[in-house]
Design a protein around this motif. Structure first.
Motif, PDB file in Angstrom:
ATOM      1  N   VAL A 100       5.035  32.579 -22.577  1.00 46.33           N
ATOM      2  CA  VAL A 100       4.292  31.381 -22.142  1.00 46.33           C
ATOM      3  C   VAL A 100       2.961  31.847 -21.561  1.00 46.33           C
ATOM      4  O   VAL A 100       2.907  32.772 -20.760  1.00 46.33           O
ATOM      5  CB  VAL A 100       5.111  30.532 -21.141  1.00 46.33           C
ATOM      6  N   VAL A 140      11.335  26.022  -7.671  1.00 45.59           N
ATOM      7  CA  VAL A 140      11.317  24.798  -8.475  1.00 45.59           C
ATOM      8  C   VAL A 140      10.778  23.599  -7.692  1.00 45.59           C
ATOM      9  O   VAL A 140      10.517  22.545  -8.269  1.00 45.59           O
ATOM     10  CB  VAL A 140      12.714  24.439  -9.041  1.00 45.59           C
ATOM     11  N   LYS A 141      10.622  23.741  -6.384  1.00 47.60           N
ATOM     12  CA  LYS A 141      10.216  22.605  -5.551  1.00 47.60           C
ATOM     13  C   LYS A 141       8.852  22.810  -4.914  1.00 47.60           C
ATOM     14  O   LYS A 141       8.064  21.870  -4.829  1.00 47.60           O
ATOM     15  CB  LYS A 141      11.280  22.414  -4.464  1.00 47.60           C
ATOM     16  N   PRO A 143       6.369  25.661  -5.523  1.00 47.29           N
ATOM     17  CA  PRO A 143       5.903  26.945  -6.064  1.00 47.29           C
ATOM     18  C   PRO A 143       4.621  27.451  -5.404  1.00 47.29           C
ATOM     19  O   PRO A 143       4.430  28.662  -5.299  1.00 47.29           O
ATOM     20  CB  PRO A 143       5.691  26.642  -7.549  1.00 47.29           C
ATOM     21  N   ARG A 144       3.760  26.541  -4.942  1.00 40.76           N
ATOM     22  CA  ARG A 144       2.500  27.019  -4.347  1.00 40.76           C
ATOM     23  C   ARG A 144       2.740  27.759  -3.034  1.00 40.76           C
ATOM     24  O   ARG A 144       2.048  28.723  -2.726  1.00 40.76           O
ATOM     25  CB  ARG A 144       1.525  25.862  -4.140  1.00 40.76           C
ATOM     26  N   VAL A 146       5.419  29.430  -2.374  1.00 37.30           N
ATOM     27  CA  VAL A 146       5.984  30.723  -2.787  1.00 37.30           C
ATOM     28  C   VAL A 146       4.856  31.656  -3.227  1.00 37.30           C
ATOM     29  O   VAL A 146       4.801  32.825  -2.835  1.00 37.30           O
ATOM     30  CB  VAL A 146       7.020  30.527  -3.919  1.00 37.30           C
ATOM     31  N   GLU A 156      -6.442  23.809  -6.832  1.00 38.60           N
ATOM     32  CA  GLU A 156      -5.580  22.643  -6.562  1.00 38.60           C
ATOM     33  C   GLU A 156      -5.187  21.887  -7.819  1.00 38.60           C
ATOM     34  O   GLU A 156      -4.140  21.259  -7.871  1.00 38.60           O
ATOM     35  CB  GLU A 156      -6.316  21.660  -5.631  1.00 38.60           C
ATOM     36  N   ARG A 157      -6.066  21.921  -8.820  1.00 37.92           N
ATOM     37  CA  ARG A 157      -5.805  21.108 -10.009  1.00 37.92           C
ATOM     38  C   ARG A 157      -4.999  21.847 -11.069  1.00 37.92           C
ATOM     39  O   ARG A 157      -4.571  21.238 -12.049  1.00 37.92           O
ATOM     40  CB  ARG A 157      -7.140  20.648 -10.612  1.00 37.92           C
ATOM     41  N   THR A 158      -4.813  23.133 -10.901  1.00 41.20           N
ATOM     42  CA  THR A 158      -4.049  23.887 -11.905  1.00 41.20           C
ATOM     43  C   THR A 158      -2.619  23.373 -11.981  1.00 41.20           C
ATOM     44  O   THR A 158      -1.959  23.217 -10.949  1.00 41.20           O
ATOM     45  CB  THR A 158      -4.019  25.390 -11.546  1.00 41.20           C
ATOM     46  N   GLU A 159      -2.153  23.075 -13.194  1.00 41.57           N
ATOM     47  CA  GLU A 159      -0.765  22.672 -13.367  1.00 41.57           C
ATOM     48  C   GLU A 159       0.125  23.897 -13.150  1.00 41.57           C
ATOM     49  O   GLU A 159      -0.174  24.989 -13.631  1.00 41.57           O
ATOM     50  CB  GLU A 159      -0.534  22.133 -14.791  1.00 41.57           C
ATOM     51  N   ILE A 160       1.200  23.716 -12.377  1.00 43.59           N
ATOM     52  CA  ILE A 160       2.168  24.795 -12.202  1.00 43.59           C
ATOM     53  C   ILE A 160       3.393  24.430 -13.027  1.00 43.59           C
ATOM     54  O   ILE A 160       4.022  23.396 -12.793  1.00 43.59           O
ATOM     55  CB  ILE A 160       2.609  24.966 -10.741  1.00 43.59           C
ATOM     56  N   ARG A 161       3.699  25.284 -13.975  1.00 40.51           N
ATOM     57  CA  ARG A 161       4.863  25.042 -14.819  1.00 40.51           C
ATOM     58  C   ARG A 161       5.930  26.087 -14.487  1.00 40.51           C
ATOM     59  O   ARG A 161       5.700  27.285 -14.646  1.00 40.51           O
ATOM     60  CB  ARG A 161       4.456  25.139 -16.288  1.00 40.51           C
ATOM     61  N   VAL A 162       7.072  25.606 -13.998  1.00 42.60           N
ATOM     62  CA  VAL A 162       8.173  26.494 -13.619  1.00 42.60           C
ATOM     63  C   VAL A 162       9.250  26.426 -14.696  1.00 42.60           C
ATOM     64  O   VAL A 162       9.683  25.339 -15.085  1.00 42.60           O
ATOM     65  CB  VAL A 162       8.758  26.098 -12.247  1.00 42.60           C
ATOM     66  N   TRP A 163       9.664  27.602 -15.167  1.00 40.42           N
ATOM     67  CA  TRP A 163      10.706  27.699 -16.202  1.00 40.42           C
ATOM     68  C   TRP A 163      11.974  28.205 -15.531  1.00 40.42           C
ATOM     69  O   TRP A 163      12.042  29.372 -15.148  1.00 40.42           O
ATOM     70  CB  TRP A 163      10.264  28.669 -17.307  1.00 40.42           C
TER      71      TRP A 163
ATOM     72  N   THR B 203       1.013  18.552  -9.310  1.00 38.68           N
ATOM     73  CA  THR B 203       0.687  19.453 -10.426  1.00 38.68           C
ATOM     74  C   THR B 203       1.920  20.171 -10.959  1.00 38.68           C
ATOM     75  O   THR B 203       1.822  20.994 -11.856  1.00 38.68           O
ATOM     76  CB  THR B 203      -0.335  20.528  -9.984  1.00 38.68           C
ATOM     77  N   ALA B 205       5.461  20.829 -12.848  1.00 38.43           N
ATOM     78  CA  ALA B 205       6.446  20.451 -13.869  1.00 38.43           C
ATOM     79  C   ALA B 205       7.478  21.573 -13.935  1.00 38.43           C
ATOM     80  O   ALA B 205       7.130  22.749 -13.817  1.00 38.43           O
ATOM     81  CB  ALA B 205       5.781  20.257 -15.225  1.00 38.43           C
TER      82      ALA B 205
END
Lengths: 211, 219
Positions: A100, A140-141, A143-144, A146, A156-163, B203, B205
């Motif tokens: 990813v 998962v709740k 992440p920032r 962490v 601030e606007r960056t999407e955080i995607r947790v797998w 932000t 997902a």
């Protein structure tokens, strides 16, 4: 001393210093060997493989190749198992490996909330923090927060995607190539790729400023 | 089972503490436990899902011990549960009778490469996947007493199918000794606010891998 040496030797001076845990482990090694399930050399060879052969250097070479070879990057994102296999121990890695890609818009993080699933054929055994209750519960709740504990602050606007690795699919984060590395060789780039950057809790090292 | 292992979203465990220049093992016995556990998997002693379930069955006070301590507990449990050693032998610290014939034979040094690779869980199927990429689904509100890989924090929540991974061994069956019972496996993406409420990081997902029996269609 090897890890699987029998405890039959009556070295009382040493044995008295062994913890209860160490004694239990030695007993199990003895039982496995005495019952013929394996031998001491095989047990030692497994430990040696994880200590010396398999580790994040495998993933770092993959990332550096993806940074320098656009066709490889595409192949990696399309089918990471096939693309990474030539880099793996014995020329193979497990199925269902997924790469990813981090971008300016999206940052990926990998966790296993239920146990300790980790792409160990590409990154080696997971570090203690990856298996810690704090990382497993919070990623998962929040992440920032962490990431801040790893010294990473994202826009601030960056999407955080947790797998969350809840089955036998394993994730490798492809971090963004650091600025200031134009013309670098694959080998030199690999030195910037940290284990944490491939799990998503870190960023690659920055190149040393020229003196 | 709704055990202590299902930690996603819990509070109270403090800060994450990365360790600089961390060794692969912090003590020799840790590597020894890992090696012995890999051996028992390789010879067919118990499967990966039975192994995970073994850790989940630990009482919470034992679960909340260091990682390889849990593995040590699980190793003793597995040896006894699956008939590879007696509790009397574990107490004695040595074999008291001959071993059981392992399904995949004795583990020798030439098989080390095999245990350093991950296993293969994809299975051929004639069935058709019920969901397609982009479909909206809800994670079912399931609370089985046995092993499951559907974490509590997504149960009852709506998400979107993002990836399809083929048909794979179903842990809920394999862990309970009920065979592989392969099921379609999907990556399901959830919005952070769907999982954690209006105050969640906008932000965020989160995705999980979910087997088809964990999911229902949302129209």
């Amino acid at each position: 001393m090897t890890t699987s040496e029998h405890p039959h030797g009556h070295d009382h001076g040493e044995s008295s210093e062994l913890s209860e845990t160490e004694l239990r482990v030695r007993a199990l090694q003895t039982i496995l060997i005495d019952k013929g399930y394996t031998d001491a050399a095989a047990l030692d060879a497994i430990v040696e493989a994880y200590e010396q052969k398999i580790g994040p250097h495998i993933g770092a070479r993959v990332v550096a190749r993806a940074w320098t070879d656009p066709a490889f990057r595409q192949a990696l994102l399309a089918d990471a198992t096939a693309a990474v296999s030539p880099f793996g121990q014995g020329g193979r890695v497990g199925e269902n490996l997924v790469a990813v890609e981090n971008t300016p818009e999206r940052h990926n993080m990998v966790v296993c909330t239920l146990c300790s699933c980790y792409p160990w054929d590409v990154l080696g055994l997971p570090p203690v923090w990856y298996k810690s209750f704090a990382y497993r519960s919070r990623t998962v709740k929040e992440p920032r927060s962490v990431l801040r504990e790893f010294g990473v602050t994202l826009p601030e606007r960056t999407e955080i995607r947790v797998w969350d690795s809840t089955a036998e699919v394993r994730y490798l984060v492809l971090p963004m190539r650091p600025a200031g590395t134009d013309g670098w060789s694959e080998e030199k780039l690999a030195t910037l790729v940290t284990r944490d950057s491939m799990v998503g809790t870190g960023l690659p090292r920055s190149p040393e400023p020229r003196s | 089972m709704n055990g202590i292992h299902d930690m996603g979203g819990m509070d109270g465990f403090g800060a994450v503490e990365p360790e600089e220049h961390e060794p692969v093992f912090h003590a020799r016995w840790e590597g020894a436990v890992l090696a012995a556990t890999r051996v028992m998997g390789a010879i067919g002693g118990w499967n990966i899902d039975q192994g995970r379930y073994g850790i989940e069955l630990l009482p919470p006070n034992l679960y909340l011990t260091p990682y390889y301590r849990r593995w040590l507990e699980r190793l003793e449990w597995g040896l006894v549960t699956y008939g590879y050693a007696g509790a009397d032998e574990i107490a004695a610290g040595r074999a008291l009778c001959p071993g059981k014939a392992p399904p995949r034979g004795r583990f020798t040094v030439d098989k080390v490469d095999r245990v350093t690779r991950r296993g293969t869980f994809t299975r051929e199927t004639n069935s058709t996947a019920k969901f397609a990429i982009g479909d909206r689904v809800r994670a079912r509100n399931l609370h089985p007493k046995g092993h499951t890989r559907l974490p509590r924090y997504v149960r009852g929540h709506a998400g979107v199918i993002e990836r399809l991974h083929g048909c794979q061994v179903f842990p809920d069956s394999a862990a309970m000794g009920q065979g592989e019972n392969p099921q379609w496996l999907y990556t399901v993406r959830f919005d952070g606010r769907e999982l954690w409420g209006a105050d969640a990081d906008p932000t965020l997902a989160v995705s999980v891998e979910a087997f088809e029996p964990y999911l229902e269609a949302l129209t």
